[in-house]
Motif scaffolding. Structure first.
Motif, short mmCIF file in Angstrom:
data_model
loop_
_atom_site.label_atom_id
_atom_site.label_comp_id
_atom_site.label_asym_id
_atom_site.label_seq_id
_atom_site.Cartn_x
_atom_site.Cartn_y
_atom_site.Cartn_z
N PRO A 1 0.84 -1.21 0.00
CA PRO A 1 0.00 0.00 0.00
C PRO A 1 0.87 1.25 0.00
O PRO A 1 1.89 1.31 0.68
CB PRO A 1 -0.80 -0.11 1.31
CG PRO A 1 -0.65 -1.54 1.75
CD PRO A 1 0.67 -2.00 1.23
N GLY A 2 0.48 2.25 -0.76
CA GLY A 2 1.20 3.51 -0.76
C GLY A 2 0.84 4.34 0.46
O GLY A 2 -0.21 4.16 1.08
N ASN A 3 1.73 5.25 0.81
CA ASN A 3 1.50 6.17 1.92
C ASN A 3 0.71 7.36 1.38
O ASN A 3 1.20 8.08 0.51
CB ASN A 3 2.83 6.62 2.50
CG ASN A 3 2.68 7.52 3.72
OD1 ASN A 3 1.66 8.15 3.90
ND2 ASN A 3 3.70 7.56 4.55
N PRO A 4 -0.50 7.61 1.91
CA PRO A 4 -1.30 8.72 1.38
C PRO A 4 -0.69 10.09 1.62
O PRO A 4 -1.13 11.07 1.02
CB PRO A 4 -2.64 8.58 2.13
CG PRO A 4 -2.32 7.79 3.36
CD PRO A 4 -1.20 6.87 2.97
N ASP A 5 0.34 10.16 2.48
CA ASP A 5 0.99 11.45 2.74
C ASP A 5 2.10 11.76 1.74
O ASP A 5 2.69 12.84 1.79
CB ASP A 5 1.58 11.47 4.15
CG ASP A 5 0.50 11.43 5.23
OD1 ASP A 5 -0.60 11.96 4.95
OD2 ASP A 5 0.75 10.89 6.31
N SER A 6 2.39 10.86 0.81
CA SER A 6 3.40 11.13 -0.20
C SER A 6 2.96 12.30 -1.07
O SER A 6 1.78 12.43 -1.41
CB SER A 6 3.60 9.90 -1.09
OG SER A 6 4.35 10.23 -2.25
N PRO A 7 3.90 13.18 -1.46
CA PRO A 7 3.53 14.30 -2.33
C PRO A 7 2.96 13.87 -3.67
O PRO A 7 2.27 14.65 -4.33
CB PRO A 7 4.87 15.04 -2.52
CG PRO A 7 5.68 14.68 -1.33
CD PRO A 7 5.31 13.26 -1.01
N ILE A 8 3.23 12.64 -4.09
CA ILE A 8 2.65 12.17 -5.37
C ILE A 8 1.80 10.92 -5.16
O ILE A 8 1.67 10.09 -6.05
CB ILE A 8 3.74 11.93 -6.44
CG1 ILE A 8 4.84 10.99 -5.94
CG2 ILE A 8 4.33 13.26 -6.90
CD1 ILE A 8 5.84 10.65 -7.04
N ALA A 9 1.17 10.83 -3.99
CA ALA A 9 0.25 9.72 -3.72
C ALA A 9 -0.91 9.71 -4.70
O ALA A 9 -1.55 8.68 -4.93
CB ALA A 9 -0.26 9.80 -2.29
N PHE A 10 -1.21 10.87 -5.30
CA PHE A 10 -2.31 10.95 -6.26
C PHE A 10 -2.10 10.02 -7.44
O PHE A 10 -3.07 9.66 -8.14
CB PHE A 10 -2.49 12.39 -6.75
CG PHE A 10 -1.33 12.94 -7.53
CD1 PHE A 10 -1.20 12.70 -8.88
CD2 PHE A 10 -0.36 13.70 -6.88
CE1 PHE A 10 -0.13 13.21 -9.59
CE2 PHE A 10 0.72 14.22 -7.60
CZ PHE A 10 0.84 13.96 -8.95
N ARG A 11 -0.87 9.59 -7.69
CA ARG A 11 -0.65 8.69 -8.82
C ARG A 11 -1.24 7.31 -8.54
O ARG A 11 -1.72 6.63 -9.45
CB ARG A 11 0.85 8.59 -9.15
CG ARG A 11 1.47 9.95 -9.41
CD ARG A 11 2.80 9.85 -10.10
NE ARG A 11 2.61 9.74 -11.54
CZ ARG A 11 3.62 9.57 -12.40
NH1 ARG A 11 4.86 9.47 -11.96
NH2 ARG A 11 3.39 9.51 -13.70
N PHE A 12 -1.23 6.88 -7.29
CA PHE A 12 -1.92 5.63 -6.94
C PHE A 12 -3.43 5.81 -7.06
O PHE A 12 -4.15 4.89 -7.44
CB PHE A 12 -1.54 5.20 -5.53
CG PHE A 12 -0.27 4.37 -5.46
CD1 PHE A 12 0.62 4.34 -6.52
CD2 PHE A 12 0.02 3.62 -4.34
CE1 PHE A 12 1.79 3.59 -6.46
CE2 PHE A 12 1.18 2.87 -4.27
CZ PHE A 12 2.06 2.85 -5.33
N GLN A 13 -3.93 7.01 -6.72
CA GLN A 13 -5.35 7.28 -6.90
C GLN A 13 -5.73 7.22 -8.38
O GLN A 13 -6.79 6.69 -8.75
CB GLN A 13 -5.69 8.66 -6.33
CG GLN A 13 -7.15 9.06 -6.50
CD GLN A 13 -8.11 8.10 -5.83
OE1 GLN A 13 -7.81 7.58 -4.74
NE2 GLN A 13 -9.26 7.84 -6.45
N LEU A 14 -4.84 7.73 -9.24
CA LEU A 14 -5.08 7.65 -10.68
C LEU A 14 -5.12 6.20 -11.16
O LEU A 14 -5.92 5.85 -12.03
CB LEU A 14 -4.02 8.44 -11.44
CG LEU A 14 -4.18 9.96 -11.38
CD1 LEU A 14 -2.88 10.64 -11.82
CD2 LEU A 14 -5.34 10.41 -12.26
N GLU A 15 -4.25 5.36 -10.59
CA GLU A 15 -4.29 3.94 -10.95
C GLU A 15 -5.66 3.35 -10.63
O GLU A 15 -6.23 2.57 -11.42
CB GLU A 15 -3.21 3.17 -10.20
CG GLU A 15 -1.77 3.48 -10.63
CD GLU A 15 -0.77 2.65 -9.86
OE1 GLU A 15 -1.19 1.72 -9.14
OE2 GLU A 15 0.45 2.92 -9.98
#
Length: 235
Positions: free
Chosen positions: A60-74
């Motif tokens: 799982p990705g860390n939602p606090d990452s500055p580019i966590a939105f890329r997992f959301q895009l996936e």
């Protein structure tokens, strides 16, 4: 066209630009009924700080990452119903290296001001651009088999990022020290990569038959520097 290979992030609108891509492909599919396969590229820095020593496709990705939105895009891509495969490369090197970390290091060394941002002990997984290209070829050879799959694509080295930068700046002729600064000074992408990012590509090896030909970025760093140098504008 039969497929679309997504290879970049629009820094002016990194979330919306990809959403528009999904919408365009869905609209095209609705017009003519053809399922075009999208190979969607994100990257291992999207995980952020996970605390996992060796990450894979299920980490799982860390939602606090500055580019966590890329997992959301996936996730949004998966919900569209488009035929797709997700590729998460390691840090790229080789070839012209125009936008790569090594390319930035070569340029800074030539300017006489190389800087390393953040944790000096962090380690990253890397992949040569030609090896990464082979992963895309293997995906597009059999797109139906890998529809909906995600692949981490990187070599097996566990190199300190600072050691790779030292090798890069020496290849570029810089003999002095490297300045150390905070990741905030380096911007969003430096902040996103300020942790260990070590991954396993066991799934790509198993399902794609993928094997990297290049062992690590430091093995032929002089060659990589010359390739980058040759690609620079002459005027």
């Amino acid at each position: 066209m039969d497929a679309v290979v997504h290879l970049l992030m629009d820094m002016s609108d990194p979330f919306g630009a990809d959403q528009r891509l999904f919408a365009e492909l869905r609209a095209a599919q609705e017009r003519d009924g053809r399922r075009r396969h999208l190979v969607f590229t994100t990257g291992i820095s999207s995980y952020g700080r996970t605390g996992v020593p060796l990450m894979d496709e299920n980490t799982p990705g860390n939602p606090d990452s500055p580019i966590a939105f890329r997992f959301q895009l996936e996730k949004e891509l998966a919900a569209t119903g488009l035929a797709h495969t997700v590729v998460r490369p390691g840090f790229m090197y080789g070839g012209t290296a125009t936008t790569s970390m090594t390319g930035q290091w070569f340029a800074a060394a030539q300017a006489g001001h190389p800087v390393f941002y953040g944790d000096t002990e962090k380690r990253w997984s890397w992949v040569h651009v030609d090896d990464l290209a082979q992963a895309y070829v293997r995906i597009l050879d059999n797109p139906a088999i890998v529809d909906g799959e995600t692949f981490v694509v990187a070599d097996e080295q566990r190199l300190r990022a600072l050691d790779v930068q030292y090798a890069a700046v020496r290849a570029a002729g810089h003999t002095g020290e490297i300045s150390l600064e905070s990741t905030e000074a380096g911007g969003m992408m430096q902040m996103a990569a300020d942790q260990d990012e070590l991954v396993t590509s066991a799934k790509a090896r198993r399902l794609l038959g993928w094997t990297p030909r290049h062992a690590s970025p430091t093995d032929a760093i002089d060659v990589h520097y010359r390739a980058w140098k040759a690609a620079q504008p002459t005027n």
